[in-house]
Design a protein around this motif. Structure first.
Motif, short mmCIF file in Angstrom:
data_model
loop_
_atom_site.label_atom_id
_atom_site.label_comp_id
_atom_site.label_asym_id
_atom_site.label_seq_id
_atom_site.Cartn_x
_atom_site.Cartn_y
_atom_site.Cartn_z
N SER A 264 0.83 -1.21 0.00
CA SER A 264 0.00 0.00 0.00
C SER A 264 0.86 1.26 0.00
CB SER A 264 -0.89 0.02 1.26
OG SER A 264 -0.07 0.17 2.40
N ASN B 89 5.00 4.94 2.49
CA ASN B 89 5.36 6.15 3.23
C ASN B 89 5.98 5.80 4.58
OD1 ASN B 89 4.53 8.02 1.30
ND2 ASN B 89 2.44 8.12 2.08
N GLU C 146 4.12 16.04 -0.98
CA GLU C 146 3.10 15.22 -1.64
C GLU C 146 2.73 15.83 -2.99
OE1 GLU C 146 -0.10 14.01 1.07
OE2 GLU C 146 -1.52 14.28 -0.57
N ALA D 122 1.83 9.25 -4.54
CA ALA D 122 0.76 8.27 -4.75
C ALA D 122 0.15 8.46 -6.15
CB ALA D 122 -0.31 8.43 -3.68
N CYS E 115 1.51 4.85 -6.22
CA CYS E 115 0.50 3.79 -6.07
C CYS E 115 0.08 3.26 -7.42
CB CYS E 115 -0.74 4.34 -5.35
SG CYS E 115 -0.42 4.78 -3.65
N SER F 72 1.96 -0.64 -4.29
CA SER F 72 2.69 0.63 -4.41
C SER F 72 4.17 0.31 -4.54
CB SER F 72 2.47 1.49 -3.17
OG SER F 72 1.14 1.94 -3.11
C1 PLP Z 1 -1.49 11.11 -1.32
C2 PLP Z 1 -1.71 9.73 -0.80
N1 PLP Z 1 -0.68 9.09 -0.22
C3 PLP Z 1 -0.81 7.85 0.26
C4 PLP Z 1 -2.01 7.18 0.16
C5 PLP Z 1 -2.12 5.81 0.78
O1 PLP Z 1 -2.36 4.79 -0.12
P1 PLP Z 1 -3.02 3.42 0.37
O2 PLP Z 1 -4.49 3.65 0.46
O3 PLP Z 1 -2.62 2.45 -0.72
O4 PLP Z 1 -2.42 3.06 1.68
C6 PLP Z 1 -3.11 7.80 -0.42
C7 PLP Z 1 -4.41 7.10 -0.52
O5 PLP Z 1 -5.42 7.63 -0.87
C8 PLP Z 1 -2.95 9.12 -0.92
O6 PLP Z 1 -3.99 9.79 -1.46
#
Ligand code: PLP
Length: 345
Positions: free
Chosen positions: A60, A65, A139, A174, A200, A211
């Motif tokens: 994920s 992260n 981000e 992501a 992701c 991911s």
């Molecule tokens: C900017 C961002 N980072 C990280 C994630 C985390 O991803 P995951 O849902 O696969 O853990 C998301 C999920 O929506 C996200 O929008």
């Protein structure tokens, strides 16, 4: 009732038949032993897309992260990050609870950036009394800032402050391919001056899961140990990596369609007095509710077969993705217009 139009997130997109076929025929091995050829191929591919030496496949974005934070820092360090960042808002404080670091949030500007002078001022030198700042997290695209694609000038300002202070930078990318499409630059350019970058597969790229964390080879080897520590070592996971390889081959070129659909959705909503949508740069539409209550709108939408999520006290989020066509957007707008007077003001 006609088909539901699910705009809650790009994570709801379903793997296509062709992607499932690629998964079914994937060559696999035990990835904890390093034996899975499909995972290795995906990691190489991901690293090269991001302009980094190596990559690690993880379940994920949250784990990517977390591993980045664990691997860049030591317990007791401080990380600087945006107050609207996914790491700060939505990852259950894993940075603090599992990586044992202090999180120092700074205001995110509307475009997802942070003021570089504020970042410089926030970074601390370790001494007898204070923790040292060892990581800056950025981000791009920025989820809570309405899918904003941080411009390269903003990225460069942040990475140069960090470099001056000898602080590492992790980019939560992501949706970095959405940023690349919006800015019309390769993803590797966005990540160029970041020490690590995650992205992701399970969002706009349409995979069921997965991911990648990318960075220098020694960093990725340390992250691999941390992945084992948090239970992220997977076995015949080439089945999932095959979906990722398929997505990188087939689903990148179409992301700008999602962006155009998001713009059409926002334009349609803007015609209704109850809603004030953002001007979407990518696939995320955030809508401030001007009349009526958010919860009433979400349930009224749902009764019409349009799914959205709450994204603040009076704000909702709608996301376009590869299962949403322009016709779906028009249908969603027609259904919303038909009830626009129905929610009490
Ligand atoms: C900017 C961002 N980072 C990280 C994630 C985390 O991803 P995951 O849902 O696969 O853990 C998301 C999920 O929506 C996200 O929008």
């Amino acid at each position: 009732m006609s088909a539901v139009i699910d705009l809650r997130s790009d994570t709801v997109s379903k793997p296509s038949d062709a992607m499932r076929q690629a998964m079914a025929t994937a060559e696999v091995g035990d990835d904890v032993f390093g034996d899975d050829p499909t995972v290795r191929a995906l990691e190489l591919r991901a690293a090269s897309f991001m302009g980094k030496e190596a990559a690690l496949f993880v379940p994920s974005g949250t784990m990517a992260n977390l591993l980045a934070v664990m691997t860049h820092t030591r317990p007791g360090d401080e990380i600087v990050l945006g107050d609207q960042s996914h790491i700060f808002q939505y990852e259950l404080g894993g940075a603090a609870r599992i990586a044992n670091v202090l999180t120092h949030p700074l205001k995110n500007n509307d475009d997802g950036s942070m003021d570089s002078d504020a970042v410089a001022a926030a970074m601390r030198q370790e001494n007898l009394h204070s923790p040292g700042s060892t990581l800056l997290c950025v981000e791009n695209t920025h989820n809570r800032c309405g899918g904003a694609a941080l411009p390269l000038t903003a990225m460069d300002a942040l990475t140069s402050v960090a470099r001056e202070r000898k602080v590492a930078v992790h980019l939560d990318g992501a949706r970095i391919f959405n940023a690349a499409a919006a800015l019309d630059v390769p993803a590797a350019r966005i990540a160029r001056d970041c020490d690590s970058v995650s992205f992701c597969l399970s969002k706009g790229l349409g995979c069921p899961v997965g991911s990648l964390l990318c960075g220098p080879a020694p960093f990725i080897e340390r992250a691999r140990r941390n992945r084992k520590l948090v239970g992220g070592g997977m076995r015949q996971v080439g089945i999932l990596a095959a979906a990722g390889l398929y997505a990188l081959d087939h689903n990148l070129g179409r992301l700008s369609e999602d962006h155009a659909n998001a713009r059409a959705l926002a334009a349609g909503l803007r015609k209704l007095a109850a809603f004030r949508p953002n001007d979407p740069e990518t696939n995320i539409v955030v809508v401030d509710i001007q009349q009526g209550r958010l919860a009433d709108w979400i349930s009224a939408f749902e009764q019409q077969g349009v799914l959205a999520v709450a994204f603040g006290p009076q704000r909702m989020r709608l996301v376009t993705h590869l299962n949403i066509t322009r016709d779906d957007v028009d249908r969603a707008l027609a259904r919303i217009a038909s009830i626009a007077g129905a929610v009490p003001i």
